[in-house]
Design an enzyme around this catalytic site. Structure first.
Site, PDB file in Angstrom:
ATOM      1  N   LYS A  76       0.850  -1.187   0.000  1.00 49.23           N
ATOM      2  CA  LYS A  76       0.000   0.000   0.000  1.00 49.23           C
ATOM      3  C   LYS A  76       0.890   1.243   0.000  1.00 49.23           C
ATOM      4  O   LYS A  76       1.899   1.285   0.723  1.00 49.23           O
ATOM      5  CB  LYS A  76      -0.891  -0.037   1.244  1.00 49.23           C
ATOM      6  N   SER A 151      -9.692   1.262   2.813  1.00 49.77           N
ATOM      7  CA  SER A 151      -8.877   2.083   1.948  1.00 49.77           C
ATOM      8  C   SER A 151      -7.769   1.330   1.204  1.00 49.77           C
ATOM      9  O   SER A 151      -7.213   1.855   0.244  1.00 49.77           O
ATOM     10  CB  SER A 151      -8.222   3.202   2.770  1.00 49.77           C
ATOM     11  N   SER A 175      -9.738  -1.099   7.090  1.00 53.68           N
ATOM     12  CA  SER A 175      -9.184  -0.931   5.737  1.00 53.68           C
ATOM     13  C   SER A 175      -8.398  -2.113   5.167  1.00 53.68           C
ATOM     14  O   SER A 175      -8.006  -2.060   4.000  1.00 53.68           O
ATOM     15  CB  SER A 175      -8.308   0.313   5.672  1.00 53.68           C
TER      16      SER A 175
HETATM   17  N1  GLN Z   1     -13.124   3.532   6.275  1.00 48.26           N
HETATM   18  C1  GLN Z   1     -12.542   3.986   7.503  1.00 48.26           C
HETATM   19  C2  GLN Z   1     -12.204   5.452   7.405  1.00 48.26           C
HETATM   20  O1  GLN Z   1     -12.479   6.012   6.411  1.00 48.26           O
HETATM   21  C3  GLN Z   1     -11.329   3.168   7.841  1.00 48.26           C
HETATM   22  C4  GLN Z   1     -10.111   3.554   7.120  1.00 48.26           C
HETATM   23  C5  GLN Z   1      -8.926   2.715   7.509  1.00 48.26           C
HETATM   24  O2  GLN Z   1      -9.032   1.672   8.153  1.00 48.26           O
HETATM   25  N2  GLN Z   1      -7.759   3.222   7.140  1.00 48.26           N
HETATM   26  O3  GLN Z   1     -11.677   6.040   8.291  1.00 48.26           O
END
Ligand code: GLN
Length: 486
Positions: A76, A151, A175
């Site tokens: 990532k 994400s 994420s």
């Molecule tokens: N979808 C969640 C957010 O937008 C989690 C994101 C993540 O785990 N990095 O904060």
């Protein structure tokens, strides 16, 4: 294509394949699928070919660096890689080339892994669909009109398509697990503090954890055994024992008790998701597991607490992006103007929303009502988990209330987007490990994931149960919308 990391490892050691051949297969898959998927932001074929050649030379010399030796890996793009651009999916870091490797990257290199490239993500890991990337969205390899989740959607899509046998993601509030579920692969978030955050571009430091995407549960345990461990460069790094994550894999689950979380079902959950979850619970029961329903009432307010705590920490972490030190700089008459312009142009709308929310909830006069209250909810969640683990060995639920949704369907409705992670966020707030295992497809052929949560440092038992879930599901990773590795 090798079935996964363990399988590739056997082929490498028996001389049936080489690291270079595995890499060329991964690069070839990427070249055939990237125009549709956009899983990668950077492919470092030069660096990867050198690493693969080195791994092959090692094997020829009888040097064995462990389970990831010679394995193609996708990272990532919020993990710093020396000499390779690292953007966190943001315009504000366009062109930023880190002078150092994140600790996980160093560990991968020491373990002989072959880093294929950097994958797409929601800007600064804020989102659940990979649509918030400043570099354009990633699409789901099972259906190109749908999102891969987020994400860490790029790493999930790359592993599903076969452009890498291992992907690393970060999980602050789901994420890794949510995109794993939407892309039909295994995704795991380890116990907070066990994988170093040094060199991970911070979102919410008390929640951020790096973890693996793989094609099998065994591969996930093998990857974890390489990437985790104490790191003095991360002040929150766990300094005690690290149990061997693979130790209980073949053990079966007879006599264990599984708790299905009452609050993670019902309204908002798709019927196909609930049916697949119920079916898996029935199979586990047949396999000798006790299945009970457990209520953890604080889960109902976990999402609200998360959306105070995560933005609060983000507003502080993102203060360092000021146009002076890294990436983008938009000139102004004064230093203040330079900073304001750089931030206004460099950050996308979701990141700005989070900074505003976080700054507001931390401001004097509101601090206790918002941030203080959220911290109390966090403590209640920890207590609910502790009470549940007095009765059961692991907790289970769907990973995501829905299968992959249509691209664009939630982009103008932040609340709908935030609800995507309702099943995942409690484990982040408590700092516990959790894994998503694919268990089936809905009627339109979209993957459904099953989540197993375990107490802190309970990775061994989490993998033990996950391996049985995998065996019962016999899920085949064959995304239909892209031509996979041959
Ligand atoms: N979808 C969640 C957010 O937008 C989690 C994101 C993540 O785990 N990095 O904060």
């Amino acid at each position: 294509m090798a079935a996964g990391i363990a399988d590739a490892g056997r082929l490498l050691r028996s001389g049936e394949t080489t690291a270079s051949a595995l890499l060329e297969e991964a690069l070839d898959t990427a070249s055939r699928t990237e125009a549709q998927l956009h899983a990668f932001l950077t492919i470092d074929s030069g660096g990867a070919r050198e690493a693969a050649a080195r791994a092959d030379a090692d094997f020829a010399d009888g040097v064995d660096l462990g389970p990831l030796h010679g394995i193609p890996v996708a990272l990532k793009d919020n993990m710093c890689t020396r000499g390779v651009e690292t953007t966190a999916g943001s315009q504000i870091l366009a062109g930023y080339v880190p002078p150092y490797d994140a600790t996980v990257v160093e560990r991968l290199r020491h373990g002989g892994a072959v880093i294929v490239g950097k994958t797409n993500l929601d800007e600064f890991a804020m989102g659940s669909s990979t649509e918030n990337s400043a570099y354009g969205p990633t699409y789901n390899p099972w259906d190109l009109s749908r999102v891969p989740g987020g994400s860490s959607g790029g790493s999930a899509a790359a592993v599903a398509a076969g452009s890498a046998l291992l992907g690393l993601g970060s999980d602050t509030g789901g994420s890794i697990r949510q995109p794993a579920s939407l892309c039909g692969v295994v995704g795991m978030k380890p116990t907070y503090g066990t994988v170093s955050r040094y060199g991970l571009i911070a979102f919410a430091s008390s929640l951020d954890q790096i973890g693996p995407f793989t094609r099998t549960v065994e591969d996930s345990a093998l990857a974890l055994s390489t990437i985790w461990g104490h790191d003095p460069m991360d002040s929150t790094s766990h300094a005690g024992e690290y149990p061997d994550p693979t130790a209980a894999l073949g053990r079966g689950i007879d006599g264990l008790t599984v708790g299905m979380v009452t609050e993670l079902s019902g309204e908002g959950f798709e019927p196909a998701v609930e049916a697949a979850t119920g079916d898996m619970l029935a199979r586990l029961e047949k396999a000798g597991v006790g299945v009970v329903e457990v209520s953890l009432p604080s889960f109902e307010i976990a999402l609200s607490a998360y959306y105070l705590i995560a933005p609060a920490e983000a507003s502080s972490n993102l203060a360092r992006f000021d146009g002076i030190r890294y990436g983008l700089r938009v000139e102004g008459q004064t230093t203040e103007e330079l900073m304001a312009r750089t931030r206004a142009e460099g950050f996308g709308p979701e990141v700005i929303r989070r900074i505003l929310l976080g700054t507001y909830s931390l401001s004097a006069g509101y601090y206790d009502a918002f941030y203080g209250q959220a911290q109390r909810v966090r403590a209640a969640i920890q207590e609910d988990f502790a009470r549940a683990y007095d009765q059961v060995d692991v907790l289970v639920s769907p990973t995501s209330p829905t299968v992959a949704f249509e691209a664009g369907a939630r982009t103008s409705d932040p609340l709908a987007m935030y609800l995507s992670d309702i099943c995942n966020i409690p484990a982040n707030l408590a700092g516990h490990p959790a894994i998503s295992v694919p268990i089936g497809l809905d009627d339109s052929g979209l993957p459904i994931g099953f989540q197993v949560m375990a107490p802190p440092l309970g990775e061994q038992m989490m993998y033990q149960v996950a391996a049985e879930v995998e065996r019962q599901a016999a899920f085949v990773i064959a995304p239909t919308a892209v031509e996979m590795a041959r």
